[in-house]
Motif scaffolding. Structure first.
Motif, PDB file in Angstrom:
ATOM      1  N   TYR A  30      42.601  42.491  50.760  1.00 29.47           N
ATOM      2  CA  TYR A  30      42.386  43.642  49.871  1.00 29.47           C
ATOM      3  C   TYR A  30      41.544  43.251  48.658  1.00 29.47           C
ATOM      4  O   TYR A  30      41.593  42.108  48.201  1.00 29.47           O
ATOM      5  N   ASP A  31      40.828  44.253  48.121  1.00 24.74           N
ATOM      6  CA  ASP A  31      40.084  44.043  46.872  1.00 24.74           C
ATOM      7  C   ASP A  31      41.029  44.053  45.677  1.00 24.74           C
ATOM      8  O   ASP A  31      40.722  43.482  44.628  1.00 24.74           O
ATOM      9  N   ARG A  38      42.067  34.969  46.391  1.00 29.73           N
ATOM     10  CA  ARG A  38      40.795  34.286  46.674  1.00 29.73           C
ATOM     11  C   ARG A  38      39.801  34.723  45.611  1.00 29.73           C
ATOM     12  O   ARG A  38      40.126  35.544  44.759  1.00 29.73           O
ATOM     13  N   ASP A  39      38.554  34.230  45.670  1.00 32.46           N
ATOM     14  CA  ASP A  39      37.583  34.564  44.612  1.00 32.46           C
ATOM     15  C   ASP A  39      37.326  36.068  44.537  1.00 32.46           C
ATOM     16  O   ASP A  39      37.255  36.638  43.461  1.00 32.46           O
ATOM     17  N   ASP A  40      37.169  36.694  45.691  1.00 35.16           N
ATOM     18  CA  ASP A  40      36.752  38.096  45.683  1.00 35.16           C
ATOM     19  C   ASP A  40      37.723  39.013  46.432  1.00 35.16           C
ATOM     20  O   ASP A  40      37.375  40.121  46.811  1.00 35.16           O
ATOM     21  N   SER A  41      38.959  38.544  46.667  1.00 33.84           N
ATOM     22  CA  SER A  41      39.931  39.370  47.408  1.00 33.84           C
ATOM     23  C   SER A  41      41.337  38.771  47.272  1.00 33.84           C
ATOM     24  O   SER A  41      41.507  37.701  46.684  1.00 33.84           O
ATOM     25  N   VAL A  42      42.320  39.488  47.819  1.00 33.99           N
ATOM     26  CA  VAL A  42      43.694  38.968  47.893  1.00 33.99           C
ATOM     27  C   VAL A  42      44.131  39.064  49.353  1.00 33.99           C
ATOM     28  O   VAL A  42      44.040  40.159  49.952  1.00 33.99           O
ATOM     29  N   ALA A  43      44.594  37.971  49.917  1.00 35.99           N
ATOM     30  CA  ALA A  43      45.124  37.996  51.286  1.00 35.99           C
ATOM     31  C   ALA A  43      46.639  38.205  51.188  1.00 35.99           C
ATOM     32  O   ALA A  43      47.318  37.495  50.448  1.00 35.99           O
ATOM     33  N   VAL A  44      47.154  39.189  51.920  1.00 30.67           N
ATOM     34  CA  VAL A  44      48.567  39.550  51.801  1.00 30.67           C
ATOM     35  C   VAL A  44      49.243  39.426  53.161  1.00 30.67           C
ATOM     36  O   VAL A  44      48.751  39.954  54.157  1.00 30.67           O
TER      37      VAL A  44
END
Ligand SMILES: Cc1cc2nc3c(=O)[nH]c(=O)nc-3n(C[C@H](O)[C@H](O)[C@H](O)COP(=O)(O)OP(=O)(O)OC[C@H]3O[C@@H](n4cnc5c(N)ncnc54)[C@H](O)[C@@H]3O)c2cc1C
Length: 392
Positions: free
Chosen positions: A150-151, A134-140
């Motif tokens: 997570y950042d 995503r723009d400001d994070s990662v979805a796992v």
């Protein structure tokens, strides 16, 4: 901080070190490891001085020195057990010895305890199913169904790295060098107090002390085509390959009566050019730089990666800048280790029986200088100047 929550993939040397280093800087860290439990395979692992400095930065130097065997350099011999040259190591400083070898199990136990103490959570038997940037994070999404945001995602998932493949495709797969190594842990004779290496006919043997009681033997052999040897044949195959050596290796050969405890590892390499990251996912350690183990630097490089990563991503600046800074600090050192290790393997695997005297003369003339050059670079601080200054 730009990074408050990190997922680390792989609880090997680099992953546990990264979890400890990030946790110590106040970052919340989850680690996922595909192995079912903490059990690690392997024999001994030497930690040269630069690696010990990274372990010091993690706060575990004393633990490593308490269980390991410190030593000061390498004794090179020919297969008749005649000394070629003794090369003292210039790694280390007043605080860390030039080398300290220990068992892999001990190193993992120490790093795991450091990760735990730093508040990291380590889950076994789990891997990553899906990643969504995503723009400001990662979805796992994990294989156990859990979902986390997570950042930053850091993969230390080893030489067969699924994350390397996911990010960069199959352009960078490990390549067999044509050689393999046989290893066996044994009781340490009192006079084995440093790495001793014996050059033979297209083969190199050695021993490395691990503790007051134990050492391990290694034998690097040419195995063209990377054959799959049956584990039950390891004892006989190792005995065949040890024929021709005098001294301690001949004694070891006579003591081998079964295949038990013998570990056979094809020597592979992979070196991924920069960048090692895409968006908020970075791949480090063996996954992007597997060298052959001739300088015993692989774990040290992963440990240095971990400390530098934690230094850089906890600065107050955009994550992209931090990841580029990590790569800029790391690439020159791993590149040197990769190339120097490869050159040693190539050189020793070309020496036939009749060429041993000429090779020995070349080693006497060149090895001390070559060693001093590589160690001079590895003795340089591996962290950014500001972090190094804070340590000094
Ligand atoms: C024969 C041999 C001798 C060596 N001797 C030395 C030595 O003396 N000194 C030294 O410094 N180095 C040595 N090395 C190198 C050293 O072992 C490695 O460089 C080091 O372990 C790299 O650390 P890493 O964290 O990158 O990978 P690893 O320590 O291999 O850890 C990777 C981890 O990721 C896990 N993993 C893999 N896939 C997934 C997934 N999909 N999801 C979750 N987890 C996953 C693995 O199970 C593993 O636990 C040697 C290597 C070899 C082959």
């Amino acid at each position: 901080m730009a990074v408050n929550k990190v997922l680390v993939i792989g609880a090997g040397v680099g992953g546990l070190a990264a979890a400890a280093a990030l946790g110590q800087r106040g970052v919340a860290v989850d680690v996922v490891e595909v192995r079912e439990d903490e059990h690690v395979l392997g024999v001994g692992i030497n930690q040269p001085g630069n690696s010990l400095r990274a372990l010091d930065a993690l706060g575990v130097l004393e633990d490593v020195l308490a269980v390991g065997f410190p030593y000061d350099g390498n004794d090179y011999r020919d297969w008749n057990d005649e000394r070629i040259v003794l090369v003292p190591s210039s790694l280390g400083d007043g605080r860390v010895p030039a080398n300290c070898a220990l068992t892999r199990k001990e190193l993992h136990t120490i790093l795991h305890a450091a990760a735990d103490a730093a508040g990291a959570s380590v889950t076994y038997g789990v891997t990553v199913e899906a990643l969504e940037e995503r723009d400001d994070s990662v979805a796992v999404t994990l294989s156990n169904g859990d979902v986390g945001v997570y950042d930053l995602v850091v993969a230390f998932d080893g030489v067969r790295s699924p994350m390397r493949r996911r990010l960069f495709g199959d352009a960078f797969e490990p390549v067999h060098t044509g050689s393999s190594v046989w290893r066996l842990q044994l009781p340490r004779p009192a006079d084995v107090t440093r790495t001793t290496l014996w050059q033979g006919d297209l083969v190199k043997g050695g021993v490395i002390p691990l503790s007051a009681e134990s050492m391990y033997m290694l034998l690097v052999t040419r195995e063209p085509g990377n054959p799959r040897h049956a584990p039950e044949d390891f004892g006989e195959l190792l005995r065949e390959r040890l024929a021709g050596f005098s001294g301690l290796l001949a004694d070891i050969r006579e003591s081998i009566t079964s295949s038990q405890g013998i570990v056979y590892s094809p020597l592979v390499e992979v070196q991924v050019p920069l960048p090692w990251h895409k968006g908020r996912v970075i791949v480090l350690g063996d996954a992007v730089h597997t060298a052959v183990p001739h300088l015993t630097q692989g774990a040290g490089m992963a440990l240095e990666d971990a400390v530098v990563l934690a230094d850089e991503v906890t600065r107050d600046r955009p994550i992209e800048e931090s990841l580029v800074a990590v790569e800029a600090l790391r690439y020159p050192r791993v590149d040197l280790v990769f190339n120097a290790s490869h050159a040693i393997l190539e050189a020793e695997m070309q020496v036939t029986a009749d060429a041993i005297p000429a090779a020995a003369a070349g080693m006497r003339e060149h090895l001390p200088g070559q060693t001093a050059f590589v160690e001079g670079v590895l003795n340089q601080p591996f962290r950014a100047q500001a972090d190094q200054a804070a340590v000094n």
